[in-house]
Design a protein around this motif. Structure first.
Motif, short mmCIF file in Angstrom:
data_model
loop_
_atom_site.label_atom_id
_atom_site.label_comp_id
_atom_site.label_asym_id
_atom_site.label_seq_id
_atom_site.Cartn_x
_atom_site.Cartn_y
_atom_site.Cartn_z
N ARG A 67 0.83 -1.21 0.00
CA ARG A 67 0.00 0.00 0.00
C ARG A 67 0.86 1.26 0.00
N THR A 68 2.04 1.17 0.60
CA THR A 68 2.97 2.30 0.61
C THR A 68 3.99 2.18 -0.50
N SER A 69 4.49 0.98 -0.76
CA SER A 69 5.62 0.82 -1.68
C SER A 69 5.26 1.02 -3.15
N PHE A 70 3.97 0.94 -3.50
CA PHE A 70 3.53 1.19 -4.88
C PHE A 70 2.60 2.41 -4.98
N ARG A 71 2.30 3.04 -3.85
CA ARG A 71 1.28 4.09 -3.82
C ARG A 71 1.61 5.26 -4.74
N ASN A 72 2.86 5.75 -4.69
CA ASN A 72 3.20 6.95 -5.45
C ASN A 72 3.09 6.75 -6.96
N VAL A 73 3.28 5.53 -7.42
CA VAL A 73 3.15 5.25 -8.85
C VAL A 73 1.70 4.94 -9.20
N ALA A 74 0.98 4.29 -8.28
CA ALA A 74 -0.40 3.88 -8.56
C ALA A 74 -1.38 5.04 -8.56
N ASP A 75 -1.21 6.00 -7.65
CA ASP A 75 -2.18 7.09 -7.52
C ASP A 75 -2.40 7.87 -8.82
N SER A 80 -5.29 1.04 -7.53
CA SER A 80 -4.86 0.74 -6.17
C SER A 80 -3.42 0.25 -6.23
N ALA A 81 -2.68 0.46 -5.16
CA ALA A 81 -1.28 0.03 -5.12
C ALA A 81 -1.17 -1.48 -5.32
N PHE A 82 -2.08 -2.23 -4.71
CA PHE A 82 -2.01 -3.69 -4.83
C PHE A 82 -2.28 -4.14 -6.26
N ASN A 83 -3.27 -3.53 -6.92
CA ASN A 83 -3.58 -3.92 -8.30
C ASN A 83 -2.43 -3.60 -9.24
N LEU A 84 -1.72 -2.51 -8.97
CA LEU A 84 -0.56 -2.18 -9.80
C LEU A 84 0.54 -3.22 -9.59
N ALA A 85 0.80 -3.57 -8.35
CA ALA A 85 1.81 -4.60 -8.06
C ALA A 85 1.43 -5.93 -8.69
N LEU A 86 0.16 -6.26 -8.64
CA LEU A 86 -0.32 -7.50 -9.24
C LEU A 86 -0.13 -7.48 -10.74
N SER A 87 -0.53 -6.38 -11.39
CA SER A 87 -0.41 -6.27 -12.84
C SER A 87 1.04 -6.30 -13.29
N ARG A 109 8.93 -7.82 -8.09
CA ARG A 109 9.15 -6.50 -7.50
C ARG A 109 8.21 -6.27 -6.33
N THR A 110 8.78 -5.77 -5.23
CA THR A 110 7.97 -5.48 -4.04
C THR A 110 7.78 -3.99 -3.83
N SER A 111 8.39 -3.17 -4.68
CA SER A 111 8.19 -1.72 -4.60
C SER A 111 8.57 -1.09 -5.94
N GLN A 112 8.09 0.13 -6.16
CA GLN A 112 8.42 0.85 -7.37
C GLN A 112 8.43 2.35 -7.09
N GLY A 113 9.46 3.03 -7.58
CA GLY A 113 9.52 4.47 -7.38
C GLY A 113 10.81 5.07 -7.91
N LEU A 201 8.91 9.36 -1.01
CA LEU A 201 9.67 8.78 -2.11
C LEU A 201 10.00 7.33 -1.78
N VAL A 202 9.94 6.48 -2.81
CA VAL A 202 10.18 5.05 -2.65
C VAL A 202 11.09 4.59 -3.79
N SER A 203 11.95 3.64 -3.51
CA SER A 203 12.83 3.10 -4.55
C SER A 203 12.24 1.84 -5.17
N ASP A 204 12.71 1.49 -6.35
CA ASP A 204 12.45 0.15 -6.88
C ASP A 204 13.09 -0.86 -5.93
N SER A 205 12.46 -1.98 -5.75
CA SER A 205 13.06 -3.01 -4.92
C SER A 205 14.26 -3.62 -5.64
N VAL A 206 15.23 -4.04 -4.85
CA VAL A 206 16.42 -4.72 -5.38
C VAL A 206 16.43 -6.13 -4.80
N HIS A 207 16.62 -7.11 -5.68
CA HIS A 207 16.54 -8.52 -5.28
C HIS A 207 17.89 -9.19 -5.25
#
Length: 213
Positions: A67-75, A80-87, A109-113, A201-207
């Motif tokens: 909800r936080t880690s994708f929010r800035n890109v999803a809004d 929704s942040a979850f639907n963006l992460a799912l897609s 990916r667990t975050s995007q930003g 601000l949020v970063s892309d996740s690094v794996h």
């Protein structure tokens, strides 16, 4: 029963025939009700359903974080942040062919930003737990030493996530994550995400994958 909010020409909330009206993110939305079909499902549809299930099962335990880690890109996309992460993960983080679809963790990916992410990441098991290190890239655009680091760890042996939220800061360069005995030495996937103070601000996740010793 549906309720018209501003008279017969206004928006409505509730069910009318085969459609439902509701409010989402301040917008008045109408969607059709799902229709049952007597036709047998095609292999393409079955593959899509399996893809959704595989990604959903991986993401669901992370719902609060996402909800936080994708929010800035999803809004801005009115998603929704979850639907963006799912897609996103459904498109890029699957491998194999139906009915043997599985997650490609290197692309999961667990975050995007836009915040600079972790660099030169290394992780290894020790007797005390999981030792994780990274390069301090403080000074890169928008990156501060006080940016908070969250680390998400997935265990293949146990099939569960362990989340270390706001564990430390960018300038710390390393940390040791405590683990129970049944975690230490297992095959795991590790994801690092930086967030600015207040999570603006949020970063892309690094794996990084940590193999069995």
């Amino acid at each position: 029963m549906a309720v018209f909010k501003n008279g017969p020409n206004g928006s409505f909330s509730g069910k009318v025939g085969s459609v439902v009206g509701y409010k989402w993110k301040g917008l008045d939305v109408i969607r059709g009700l799902p229709r049952k079909s007597s036709k047998p499902r095609s292999e393409a549809r079955l593959a899509n359903e399996q893809a959704m299930k595989v990604i959903m099962e991986a993401l669901k335990p992370l719902t609060v974080f996402i909800r936080t880690s994708f929010r800035n890109v999803a809004d801005p996309l009115n998603m929704s942040a979850f639907n963006l992460a799912l897609s996103l993960n459904k498109k890029q983080a699957l491998k194999g062919e139906y009915p043997n679809l599985e997650i490609d963790w290197s692309k999961f990916r667990t975050s995007q930003g836009d915040l600079p992410g972790a660099e030169a990441v290394n992780a290894r098991w020790t007797d005390s737990g999981l030792h994780v290190s990274w390069c301090d890239n403080t000074g890169a655009e928008k990156a501060y030493g006080t940016d908070r680091l969250s680390i998400l760890v997935y265990s293949h042996a146990l099939g569960i996530w362990q989340n270390f939220l706001n564990e430390t800061t960018r300038d710390a360069q390393e940390c040791i994550l405590p683990a129970k005995e049944n975690w230490i030495g297992t095959d795991i996937e590790v994801f690092l995400t930086f967030m600015s103070f207040g999570s603006e601000l949020v970063s892309d996740s690094v794996h990084i994958h940590v193999r069995l010793p």
